[in-house]
Motif scaffolding. Structure first.
Motif, PDB file in Angstrom:
ATOM      1  N   GLY A   1       0.758  -1.334   0.010  1.00 15.44           N
ATOM      2  CA  GLY A   1      -0.048  -0.021   0.089  1.00 15.44           C
ATOM      3  C   GLY A   1       0.985   1.203   0.068  1.00 15.44           C
ATOM      4  O   GLY A   1       1.736   1.538   0.966  1.00 15.44           O
ATOM      5  N   GLY A   2       0.698   2.175  -0.942  1.00 14.83           N
ATOM      6  CA  GLY A   2       1.411   3.272  -0.933  1.00 14.83           C
ATOM      7  C   GLY A   2       0.816   4.606  -0.898  1.00 14.83           C
ATOM      8  O   GLY A   2       0.533   5.711  -1.344  1.00 14.83           O
TER       9      GLY A   2
ATOM     10  N   GLY B   1      -4.956   5.708  -3.571  1.00 12.60           N
ATOM     11  CA  GLY B   1      -6.163   5.388  -2.722  1.00 12.60           C
ATOM     12  C   GLY B   1      -6.622   6.735  -2.125  1.00 12.60           C
ATOM     13  O   GLY B   1      -6.551   7.883  -2.587  1.00 12.60           O
ATOM     14  N   ALA B   2      -7.022   6.509  -0.920  1.00 14.26           N
ATOM     15  CA  ALA B   2      -7.556   7.704  -0.093  1.00 14.26           C
ATOM     16  C   ALA B   2      -6.588   8.825   0.061  1.00 14.26           C
ATOM     17  O   ALA B   2      -6.952  10.080   0.008  1.00 14.26           O
ATOM     18  CB  ALA B   2      -8.262   7.586   1.170  1.00 14.26           C
ATOM     19  N   SER B   3      -5.405   8.412   0.129  1.00 14.63           N
ATOM     20  CA  SER B   3      -4.336   9.687   0.618  1.00 14.63           C
ATOM     21  C   SER B   3      -4.330  10.507  -0.732  1.00 14.63           C
ATOM     22  O   SER B   3      -3.856  11.634  -0.361  1.00 14.63           O
ATOM     23  CB  SER B   3      -2.958   8.939   0.834  1.00 14.63           C
TER      24      SER B   3
ATOM     25  N   GLY C   1      -7.957  16.921   2.322  1.00 16.78           N
ATOM     26  CA  GLY C   1      -6.726  17.397   3.013  1.00 16.78           C
ATOM     27  C   GLY C   1      -6.795  18.020   4.346  1.00 16.78           C
ATOM     28  O   GLY C   1      -6.091  19.151   4.724  1.00 16.78           O
TER      29      GLY C   1
ATOM     30  N   GLU D   1       0.391  -5.002  -7.622  1.00 17.56           N
ATOM     31  CA  GLU D   1      -0.679  -5.613  -6.909  1.00 17.56           C
ATOM     32  C   GLU D   1      -0.153  -6.775  -6.137  1.00 17.56           C
ATOM     33  O   GLU D   1       0.391  -7.772  -6.834  1.00 17.56           O
ATOM     34  CB  GLU D   1      -2.042  -5.846  -7.653  1.00 17.56           C
TER      35      GLU D   1
ATOM     36  N   VAL E   1      -1.018  -1.990   4.772  1.00 13.11           N
ATOM     37  CA  VAL E   1      -1.958  -0.805   5.157  1.00 13.11           C
ATOM     38  C   VAL E   1      -2.623  -0.633   3.758  1.00 13.11           C
ATOM     39  O   VAL E   1      -2.286   0.678   2.978  1.00 13.11           O
ATOM     40  CB  VAL E   1      -0.613   0.365   5.509  1.00 13.11           C
TER      41      VAL E   1
ATOM     42  N   PHE F   1      -6.348  -9.780  -0.636  1.00 13.94           N
ATOM     43  CA  PHE F   1      -4.855 -10.242  -0.052  1.00 13.94           C
ATOM     44  C   PHE F   1      -4.902 -10.626   1.478  1.00 13.94           C
ATOM     45  O   PHE F   1      -4.159 -11.555   1.554  1.00 13.94           O
ATOM     46  CB  PHE F   1      -4.126  -8.900  -0.109  1.00 13.94           C
TER      47      PHE F   1
ATOM     48  N   LYS G   1     -12.800   6.010  -0.982  1.00 15.83           N
ATOM     49  CA  LYS G   1     -13.286   5.193   0.076  1.00 15.83           C
ATOM     50  C   LYS G   1     -12.675   5.465   1.140  1.00 15.83           C
ATOM     51  O   LYS G   1     -11.454   5.707   1.502  1.00 15.83           O
ATOM     52  CB  LYS G   1     -13.035   3.653  -0.235  1.00 15.83           C
ATOM     53  N   VAL G   2     -13.356   5.835   2.360  1.00 17.06           N
ATOM     54  CA  VAL G   2     -12.985   6.143   3.534  1.00 17.06           C
ATOM     55  C   VAL G   2     -13.133   4.719   4.382  1.00 17.06           C
ATOM     56  O   VAL G   2     -14.175   4.144   4.301  1.00 17.06           O
ATOM     57  CB  VAL G   2     -13.749   6.977   4.313  1.00 17.06           C
TER      58      VAL G   2
ATOM     59  N   PHE H   1      -9.123   4.770   9.615  1.00 21.86           N
ATOM     60  CA  PHE H   1      -8.767   6.264  10.242  1.00 21.86           C
ATOM     61  C   PHE H   1     -10.339   6.806  10.184  1.00 21.86           C
ATOM     62  O   PHE H   1     -10.287   8.060  10.706  1.00 21.86           O
ATOM     63  CB  PHE H   1      -7.856   6.592   9.644  1.00 21.86           C
TER      64      PHE H   1
ATOM     65  N   GLY I   1     -12.033   9.195   8.272  1.00 24.84           N
ATOM     66  CA  GLY I   1     -11.940  10.384   7.997  1.00 24.84           C
ATOM     67  C   GLY I   1     -11.155  11.163   8.741  1.00 24.84           C
ATOM     68  O   GLY I   1     -11.254  12.466   8.823  1.00 24.84           O
TER      69      GLY I   1
ATOM     70  N   GLY J   1      -7.630  10.210   9.005  1.00 21.38           N
ATOM     71  CA  GLY J   1      -6.494   9.625   8.461  1.00 21.38           C
ATOM     72  C   GLY J   1      -5.390  10.557   7.935  1.00 21.38           C
ATOM     73  O   GLY J   1      -4.331  10.260   8.066  1.00 21.38           O
TER      74      GLY J   1
END
Ligand SMILES: Cc1cc2nc3c(=O)[nH]c(=O)nc-3n(C[C@H](O)[C@H](O)[C@H](O)COP(=O)(O)OP(=O)(O)OC[C@H]3O[C@@H](n4cnc5c(N)ncnc54)[C@H](O)[C@@H]3O)c2cc1C
Length: 425
Positions: A32-33, A62-64, A69, A206, A234, A242, A340-341, A364, A366, A368
């Motif tokens: 997970g990056g 992903g969400a990051s 922000g 993946e 993560v 996975f 996705k949260v 996390f 919302g 995170g």
């Protein structure tokens, strides 16, 4: 209208990264990056612990790379509620962890000169109902008395104009410690810092399966494999098959965002007076903030698999934005996106080790943008035997969700979330 996110459209230059090919060896392999994975690798590499990140798409996919922000203190729910559930001492530790997580991000950004428009101007939590403001007044007292925290200020309805130019809310509270940033640029900068310190990131890689053998872990992708001493998972709300226990424990809930065209500086300053990160206490909350290029980025809940419903959700979100700020009725929406949260049943993040020894952190809910960087640091400390593992979040037991399909889980979770929000406001 752009379908990509504002963050993707305004991202700093992205480095090209290879997919994993053949066999690679390292100390720790991270799946997970996003912020969690990048921060884990960052803190490991700082101690020369050789780390490989496998990311199935690209850094920040992903969400990051999609979030609002808003780098916020605390968790879902008041600290008073967490103190009731976990005990005051545990809640104090949790609170300190959340403050430390923002300091950590600020420190990383300053150390590596990450250009991500980080602004530590505090956040404003807007009261949707008068009773929510009463809850905030109580929160302020509790925070001062039990947590020795004096940076929360309550704003009465008649003074709301000192924070926001809207009649929509019944006041709110400021917390001076929070911040906001360009989330994707933070992720990209953190990735470069990891690589500068000798870590490796494979994209389009993946992780499909893993097995433990002879004290090692072997992770397979479709073109290669990584052999490592430790495994960190993560993948948060983007978890697939996975790791089944993690998949069953996390509930992905969709959140969508829009961003307006650039607005005049005067209008920006008039909408949100002190450039704070804003969120509200509505059951299906709104969250919004200004961006470095003078747009309003505005988020809310909900996403649908049908294209027409999806269109409606974005239109409703725009209508919501105009209800809050009628001044924006003619402002064009330039970008819209979603992601996705990750939620857990406790509405708090889970961090720890699976029975097979793999490390994880997720859920996390919302919050995170701040906490995931700290989660990565704590995972690294645990792996390095540097005394992690002693905070209440790491002691929580994994509780898989008792719903059968993903959809039922998400719907059930939203209902649970709404009840939970009702209890705290
Ligand atoms: C629209 C939206 C708005 C949000 N707003 C806020 C906000 O304002 N403030 C806040 O605090 N939080 C917010 N959040 C939540 C916040 O973004 C997350 O908590 C945080 O980014 C989690 O980071 P992470 O690294 O744990 O997960 P992610 O960033 O989701 O990273 C997980 C990564 O794992 C990868 N992956 C999954 N499976 C595999 C596999 N098998 N192999 C390889 N890679 C894999 C995915 O591609 C993904 O990149 C928001 C989230 C969304 C979606």
């Amino acid at each position: 209208m752009e379908q990509q996110s504002l963050w993707e459209a305004t991202a700093n230059e992205r480095k090209e990264r290879q997919a994993l090919q053949g066999e690679q060896h390292c100390d720790v392999v991270v799946i997970g990056g996003g912020f969690s994975g990048l921060s884990t690798a960052y803190h490991l590499q700082r101690k020369n612990c050789q780390t490989i990140i496998l990311e199935k798409e690209s850094v920040g996919f992903g969400a990051s790379g999609r979030n609002g922000g808003e780098v916020l203190t605390g968790y879902i729910g008041s600290m008073e509620l967490h103190a009731k559930k976990k005990g005051l001492e545990a809640a104090r530790q949790m609170w300190q962890l959340s403050l430390d997580s923002i300091d950590l991000i600020e420190h990383i950004i300053n150390t590596h000169q990450i250009s991500c428009a980080f602004r530590r101007n505090g956040d404003f939590h807007a009261a949707y109902k008068p009773s929510h403001l009463d809850g905030m007044k109580r929160e302020q007292e509790v925070m001062e008395r039990d947590f020795d925290y004096k940076k929360i200020k309550v704003v009465e309805k008649q003074d709301l104009h000192s924070e926001l130019n809207t009649p929509f809310y019944h006041g709110g509270r400021v917390d001076e410690s929070s911040a906001h940033f360009h989330p994707l640029n933070y992720a990209l900068g953190l990735a470069e810092a990891v690589e500068e310190m000798g870590g490796t990131i494979y994209e389009q890689s993946e992780a499909l399966s893993y097995r433990k053998e002879s004290g090692k872990v072997v992770v397979n992708t479709n073109k290669g494999r990584v052999i490592a001493k430790e495994l960190v998972i993560v993948t948060n709300a983007y978890s697939g098959d996975f790791q089944k226990t993690i998949k069953k424990t996390i509930v992905p809930v969709e959140s969508i965002m829009i961003a307006t065209e650039p607005l005049s500086e005067e209008l920006c300053q008039d909408l949100i007076k002190h450039d704070r990160a804003v969120s509200d206490t509505k059951n299906l909350l709104y969250y919004f903030r200004l961006t470095a290029d003078h747009r309003l980025a505005f988020g809310g809940s909900g996403r649908s698999s049908s294209k027409r419903d999806q269109e409606n959700l974005f239109n409703n979100l725009r209508a919501g934005m105009i209800t809050v700020f009628p001044q924006l009725k003619n402002a064009q929406v330039d970008y819209r996106w979603g992601g996705k949260v990750g939620f857990t049943q406790e509405m708090l993040p889970y961090m720890g080790q699976l029975e097979d020894g793999s490390y994880y952190a997720f859920g996390f809910a919302g919050h995170g943008a701040a906490m995931s960087s700290m989660a990565g640091k704590l995972i690294a400390k645990n792996i390095l035997h540097e005394g992690g593992g002693d905070n209440p979040l790491e002691k929580a037991r994994l509780r898989p969700i008792p719903f059968h399909s993903q959809h039922a889980k998400a719907v059930g979770m939203m209902k649970f979330y709404m009840k939970f929000r009702d209890r705290i406001s």
